[in-house]
Design a protein around this motif. Structure first.
Motif, short mmCIF file in Angstrom:
data_model
loop_
_atom_site.label_atom_id
_atom_site.label_comp_id
_atom_site.label_asym_id
_atom_site.label_seq_id
_atom_site.Cartn_x
_atom_site.Cartn_y
_atom_site.Cartn_z
N TYR A 258 0.83 -1.19 0.00
CA TYR A 258 0.00 0.00 0.00
C TYR A 258 0.87 1.25 0.00
O TYR A 258 1.69 1.42 0.90
CB TYR A 258 -0.89 0.05 1.24
CG TYR A 258 -1.92 -1.05 1.30
CD1 TYR A 258 -1.59 -2.30 1.79
CD2 TYR A 258 -3.21 -0.83 0.85
CE1 TYR A 258 -2.54 -3.31 1.84
CE2 TYR A 258 -4.16 -1.84 0.92
CZ TYR A 258 -3.82 -3.08 1.40
OH TYR A 258 -4.75 -4.07 1.45
N ASP A 285 -1.93 4.15 -4.62
CA ASP A 285 -2.36 2.88 -5.18
C ASP A 285 -1.91 1.70 -4.33
O ASP A 285 -1.05 1.82 -3.45
CB ASP A 285 -1.78 2.71 -6.59
CG ASP A 285 -2.32 3.76 -7.54
OD1 ASP A 285 -3.27 4.48 -7.18
OD2 ASP A 285 -1.78 3.86 -8.66
N THR A 286 -2.48 0.58 -4.63
CA THR A 286 -2.06 -0.68 -4.02
C THR A 286 -1.46 -1.55 -5.11
O THR A 286 -1.91 -1.51 -6.26
CB THR A 286 -3.28 -1.39 -3.39
OG1 THR A 286 -3.87 -0.52 -2.44
CG2 THR A 286 -2.88 -2.70 -2.73
N TRP A 287 -0.45 -2.32 -4.73
CA TRP A 287 0.24 -3.14 -5.72
C TRP A 287 0.44 -4.53 -5.14
O TRP A 287 0.83 -4.67 -3.99
CB TRP A 287 1.58 -2.46 -6.05
CG TRP A 287 2.56 -3.31 -6.80
CD1 TRP A 287 2.45 -3.78 -8.08
CD2 TRP A 287 3.83 -3.76 -6.31
NE1 TRP A 287 3.56 -4.49 -8.41
CE2 TRP A 287 4.42 -4.51 -7.36
CE3 TRP A 287 4.52 -3.62 -5.11
CZ2 TRP A 287 5.68 -5.11 -7.21
CZ3 TRP A 287 5.77 -4.20 -4.97
CH2 TRP A 287 6.33 -4.94 -6.02
#
Lengths: 362, 362, 362, 362
Positions: A258, A285-287
């Motif tokens: 996150y 963003d989340t990855w």
């Protein structure tokens, strides 16, 4: 003890719960040849061994064989030292199921003799060889998370109440060995506080909490529990740059990184200024990184062989096992004093040079 | 001060974050008529008030009105006592946003005067009026869970770092007031251990853990955290008969009751016998009770009116507020001593007779 | 062909993907003795066989042996008939991996000869032997769900694009065989509409939808997909009394039974009355039955043996395999006519007496 | 009709379910002043109106006012045309709750007169103004997903059975308007197949499936259902480069973009070559974009004002409403022919120039 050809000979000691997994992985490894399985119960040793593998109940017989370079010990923890010491004295490299031994003192003997003889002593901290933990280590090492602020680990389940160990010794070695593996400085808290409960009267804690302050203000916390009807295996690792959540039971998205967090920036002259001006929030963003599908124990077997061939320490070496045991023993002391924060005993052997701690994962 | 007709008059003090919710619920309640909104900022008071409601910045003016039976205080905690005392002295019933006050001493004054005057003093522990918590209380009270063995509560989120309170005072009142509401004996731990971390240097703990042993071997644990990128609000309540998991963020199945667990039965003469013979595991069904859709604050307003009319204590009365503050203050003391287990101060006022604690939920 | 002692002899034909699973389960079954593994690739047959098991590439050799009572066929579907026919003619009982054959005509031959010879012909519809599907069948059979209104099944994943079959023939046999197993009347839709897409130009549908109306107004729908990045295996079964959701990827709560739904009750004289007065909604509890942990293939092997010994049809007999193939062939016809609803071919063989369809699960 | 100062006057027609939301958003918008609320039930109009807003039951009175530039129609669909036509004839811009009208013919009249008079006619396809759908449109428009291969949309719930419309007309306008908004060419399938079930005998389909082939081999599919005990709102959008999953009920990660999929590359001379050599699988990372928190209806109000001021078509203009109605009518025709694939009626009005379809979201 490094063999001249490519293949190393190994014997598995103990054919109970974990031994068959070790045997299977050594058998399918290009680095290893499984040459013997040793157990007092010859029948179960036989079921594990496979074609052309010696089955024996005699440790002496195993240790006497020159074609056996290493032994893998998968017996109860209370027997680890009594098996490892003669093995090391016989010049065998040794890998030991977690925890390394049943006490820091016993484990220290093992580490000392391995060092004196120039042999590899490795803890089978299997989780450290999973794709998820290798990735977490990489993301911390390359600065993706920034400095680590806190770690919260939960490992709860409806678990078997063990006859001889409490929930800390049964489950927390997983969390502690992972922390040792991923934290840049290893598992070196400034103290340990442990709180446990035995609400059923089972004779030992079945619910446990560990609090591990680190010198720099960071905090790790571990929740282990045999009494939970739901299974949770989740670790949150908060960093100054990003925060990672590892959900070991989510096969579709085990790791989420996150780009969210709180930033405290700038140098304000007054507390009021600071309060107003320097806190900001990131909501990025989340990855979720893709992970390879690889069996951890196979990776462990590969690393064990590489350490022997290259004459180097493992990523999960004996010292790592000592650090885990140091925390477990400090936790036991804390439990006896109502959860008071307990200092770590002085490290009984010098720590390895930092160079051996670099990431060597594929 | 109980009115002769059915409707009670109320004034809301404070029109900031929570005040509008209180005003809206009093306005739509059959029990109440909202008669005034009081705030130093008259503009925001006006936005909250609605037609025919007095807007004022004068507390005195509110307290002087005979058609106002009660006041609802939704100002910062540090001002609760300074508003509640004159209100009680003016003969008004009082409901106060959580926490009841900013210190146990201040709250004790409020409780004492309310008792002396025979007025209702209620803590707005809103969560206790949610359908989920009312159901949990019912399931514990009717024995569905058996004796409570452990409670593990997690309330973590990327939260606003408060300028004047730490994460314990900001978030834990929710968990503690729920525990007070659902546990048969209320929130009466034998001590408190608190561990906190301020890894960002924000000036106060942003990550916190509370450990609350109970006299009977049970343990409650609370994890509050402003720095988590994922939001978790989950409470596991383990009992001898069943275990309940409340996931407040799962609208489709907030409560799950597991007929799973460990049983220790029989009386064995030796430890070995005990170990072998008396541990058994239940792996039964899971049950998720349907919950009504009702706004908690409306239920709270109804309860407040009922307490006034019936001259009885609320389910979340001033004593409940004191118990929550006792734990928060003990936690602060524990934090100052490295997390040592800290005893509770003697309860400053006698506890209410047990009769007032029975479940009265609809 | 029923042996006089307890153990039946079996040969596994095909040692590729599924054969090893069959071999392992026959080997660990008390009902069976694995006597041969047959594959053109003798090496992989050898890896599967284990000690004392004949390895051969000759089907004739297998069929000639009197100590082999049954064969289990785990070869590609296009070869099923060519292997099953001589096996049946040699008097062997036969179990065949799904689908039963590559065409309805071929499968019909197999069913006919098995019937004529009084041999057991069974489809290895493995899912039907899982604890979840056995429980669903039981809940429908005992009326817990009421009459079935609709079934919606989703089976999507990033799947291997098969060289010789489309997504319907690859994945839908699972859904269809489950429907056949759980529906009181078996899989007997009044028609089939199939819609498929090959957006990548792979040469065959990779995304598919089946619509199966039943004569009584009920509707089943199946979504199969090789191109989905997320894996979903979910079946919703709506009944007049309750609705069941099976999430095959949720190990903690695979089955949820909802006491929720819409009731249309009463007999109104006019449409307007009906509309206003007779619709009501139930919003009751959810219940998740505990399921035993048992390997499906072991249950299948037990059932196969029991059918042979008792001279009865299996729960997943040849006729069941025919019903699945009838739908797949109707779907193929529908695809060729732009998804038009296609009638079922007349059932080529008489259906078994209803007595053999009763639930016999433990 | 574009006003000279900044603020536009609007009247809301209909104060039932959706009208209050429209009124609230117009009231809090800088672009708009809410000047009237019109409903036959003056009481509920009054509750919606707020201070200084005219309340009336006379549409004529509203349309006669020169300070009202636009009307927002939130009445039942069967009345849309009868209200919109006089409003457009009175020179008012019009926004209409979905669906645009109760038939394509009625809606076409509305579109025609709006065009003739140069007025803005907009469909309130609210979902198109949510942060999630705006982001999906952006990701498709900028090529992040590649060419669209398939769309699978599920919108199921225990829903109210509507007295006058079936589940297609009630729920599918959401899915269809979203498809129209995000697909580069808008909602222009080559045909429609619809399958519905009314297993309860409610008098209209309560379970429905739409299949929409597109000319290029792509396929969209929509599942709408009033009888599902679980609520699912999920759309999978498969592209040649990436696949997106939108879970509208997951507030923490509504959008997931998977860099996973199947690649068919190269030009092979034979089918066999193609099969063997050109299929490859990507198993890359997942990415979840952060989304702003913005109310969709506020964005819609802003867009409505901008269209009026700039004299341009809206992103969800009358033609968009026609395309949605064309599919709904084709679905109704398909239902009457057992789900046969039904061609689209010729578009009744010319499509707008492509320039007006570009993404203008912030």
């Amino acid at each position: 003890m490094v063999t001249t050809d490519n293949t190393l000979g190994v014997a598995v000691i103990g054919a109970g719960y974990w031994g068959p997994n070790l045997a299977r992985n050594f058998r399918s490894s290009d680095d290893w040849e499984l040459r013997a399985v040793c157990d007092l119960d010859l029948d179960r040793a036989r079921r594990v061994a496979g074609d052309g593998v010696t089955v024996t109940s005699s440790l002496e017989e195993v240790l006497a064989r020159p074609d056996i370079d290493a032994v893998a010990i998968a017996t109860p923890a209370r027997t680890h030292q009594a098996i490892a010491l003669p093995a090391l004295e016989a010049g065998k490299h040794v890998v030991v199921e977690k925890p390394l031994a049943d006490s820091l003192a016993n484990a220290t003997q093992m580490v000392t003799i391995a060092r004196d003889r120039g042999l590899v002593l490795m803890a089978d901290h299997t989780y450290c060889y999973t794709p998820a933990v290798l990735k977490i280590r990489e993301l911390i090492a390359d600065g993706s998370l920034g400095d680590i602020l806190f770690v919260d680990s939960v490992r709860i389940n409806l678990g078997l109440i063990q006859p001889d160990v409490d929930v800390f010794w049964d489950l927390a070695p997983h969390d502690l060995s992972i922390l040792d593996f991923i934290l840049p400085g290893g598992l070196r808290p400034s103290g340990v506080a442990a709180h446990g409960a035995d609400p059923l009267g089972a004779g030992r804690p079945c619910v446990g909490y560990l609090t591990l302050p680190f010198g720099d203000g960071a905090l790790a916390h571990v929740h282990v529990n045999w009494l939970s009807p739901t299974k949770i295996r989740q670790m949150v690792i908060g960093g100054t740059r990003r925060t990672l959540v590892w959900d070991d039971l989510n096969p579709q998205q085990p790791l989420s990184v996150y780009d969210r967090g709180v930033d405290l920036a700038g140098q304000s002259s007054t507390a009021a200024d600071r309060r107003d001006s320097t806190i900001s929030y990131r909501l990025g963003d989340t990855w979720a990184p893709a992970l390879p599908h690889r069996e951890a124990l196979g990776q462990m077997a590969t690393e064990f062989a590489a350490c022997i061939r290259e004459g180097r320490s493992s990523r999960t070496d004996g010292e790592s096992g000592l650090r885990v045991l140091s925390v477990l023993e400090a936790a036991a002391r804390s439990l006896r004093t109502d959860g008071a924060l307990t200092g770590m005993e002085p490290a009984p052997v010098p720590v390895p040079p930092i160079a051996t701690r670099k990431v060597t994962a594929a």
